[in-house]
Design a protein around this motif. Sequence first.
Motif, mmCIF file in Angstrom:
data_model
loop_
_atom_site.group_PDB
_atom_site.id
_atom_site.type_symbol
_atom_site.label_atom_id
_atom_site.label_comp_id
_atom_site.label_asym_id
_atom_site.label_seq_id
_atom_site.Cartn_x
_atom_site.Cartn_y
_atom_site.Cartn_z
ATOM 1 N N ARG A 159 0.823 -1.333 0.027
ATOM 2 C CA ARG A 159 0.096 0.111 -0.121
ATOM 3 C C ARG A 159 0.740 1.127 0.014
ATOM 4 O O ARG A 159 1.796 1.297 0.788
ATOM 5 C CB ARG A 159 -0.971 -0.023 1.118
ATOM 6 C CG ARG A 159 -1.867 -1.233 1.079
ATOM 7 C CD ARG A 159 -2.858 -1.145 2.722
ATOM 8 N NE ARG A 159 -3.401 -2.349 2.729
ATOM 9 C CZ ARG A 159 -4.106 -2.672 4.025
ATOM 10 N NH1 ARG A 159 -3.740 -1.910 4.958
ATOM 11 N NH2 ARG A 159 -4.473 -3.881 4.116
ATOM 12 N N CYS A 160 0.776 2.199 -1.080
ATOM 13 C CA CYS A 160 1.495 3.248 -1.106
ATOM 14 C C CYS A 160 0.793 4.452 -0.533
ATOM 15 O O CYS A 160 -0.583 4.437 -0.759
ATOM 16 C CB CYS A 160 1.720 3.539 -2.431
ATOM 17 S SG CYS A 160 2.762 5.137 -2.726
ATOM 18 N N ASP A 161 1.473 5.374 0.183
ATOM 19 C CA ASP A 161 0.840 6.582 0.748
ATOM 20 C C ASP A 161 0.826 7.687 -0.031
ATOM 21 O O ASP A 161 0.078 8.708 0.298
ATOM 22 C CB ASP A 161 1.576 6.764 1.973
ATOM 23 C CG ASP A 161 3.084 7.704 1.848
ATOM 24 O OD1 ASP A 161 3.449 7.507 0.687
ATOM 25 O OD2 ASP A 161 3.547 8.247 2.370
ATOM 26 N N ARG B 150 10.316 -1.664 -3.114
ATOM 27 C CA ARG B 150 11.488 -0.970 -3.088
ATOM 28 C C ARG B 150 11.598 -0.208 -4.629
ATOM 29 O O ARG B 150 11.934 0.973 -4.695
ATOM 30 C CB ARG B 150 12.622 -1.994 -2.951
ATOM 31 C CG ARG B 150 13.855 -1.101 -3.213
ATOM 32 C CD ARG B 150 15.164 -2.194 -3.216
ATOM 33 N NE ARG B 150 15.107 -2.867 -4.495
ATOM 34 C CZ ARG B 150 15.246 -4.279 -4.609
ATOM 35 N NH1 ARG B 150 15.718 -5.084 -3.796
ATOM 36 N NH2 ARG B 150 15.210 -5.046 -5.838
ATOM 37 N N ASP B 151 11.220 -1.176 -5.530
ATOM 38 C CA ASP B 151 10.988 -0.403 -7.192
ATOM 39 C C ASP B 151 10.303 0.862 -6.936
ATOM 40 O O ASP B 151 10.676 1.712 -7.686
ATOM 41 C CB ASP B 151 10.809 -1.587 -8.015
ATOM 42 C CG ASP B 151 11.919 -2.751 -8.239
ATOM 43 O OD1 ASP B 151 13.106 -2.409 -7.501
ATOM 44 O OD2 ASP B 151 11.494 -3.550 -8.736
ATOM 45 N N HIS C 47 9.499 6.656 -7.335
ATOM 46 C CA HIS C 47 8.812 7.775 -6.893
ATOM 47 C C HIS C 47 9.292 8.201 -5.652
ATOM 48 O O HIS C 47 8.843 7.424 -4.346
ATOM 49 C CB HIS C 47 7.266 7.627 -6.757
ATOM 50 C CG HIS C 47 6.667 6.999 -7.964
ATOM 51 N ND1 HIS C 47 6.174 7.748 -9.082
ATOM 52 C CD2 HIS C 47 6.320 5.756 -8.282
ATOM 53 C CE1 HIS C 47 5.881 6.993 -10.151
ATOM 54 N NE2 HIS C 47 5.918 5.930 -9.399
ATOM 55 N N GLY C 48 10.343 8.937 -5.419
ATOM 56 C CA GLY C 48 11.001 9.431 -4.268
ATOM 57 C C GLY C 48 10.311 9.950 -3.013
ATOM 58 O O GLY C 48 10.778 9.765 -1.779
ATOM 59 N N ASP C 49 9.161 10.369 -3.252
ATOM 60 C CA ASP C 49 8.103 10.920 -2.085
ATOM 61 C C ASP C 49 7.158 9.854 -1.753
ATOM 62 O O ASP C 49 6.319 10.356 -0.993
ATOM 63 C CB ASP C 49 7.710 12.166 -2.576
ATOM 64 C CG ASP C 49 6.886 12.294 -3.722
ATOM 65 O OD1 ASP C 49 6.965 11.412 -4.350
ATOM 66 O OD2 ASP C 49 5.880 13.120 -3.954
#
Length: 46
Positions: free
Chosen positions: A6-8, A27-28, A33-35
Amino acid sequence: MVYQLRCDGCDFEREHADWADANRDARDHEAEHGDHWVRIVDLQEA
């Protein structure tokens, strides 16, 4: 076991049966998407 990612920072959600695959996918995504921060959730019931 099933692991859900799950991405924030976006609607990125995936499920993997293997921890290594889940970790690599998280990780990929974070590298692209660095943020964004991806959480890996173990869906196995206690």
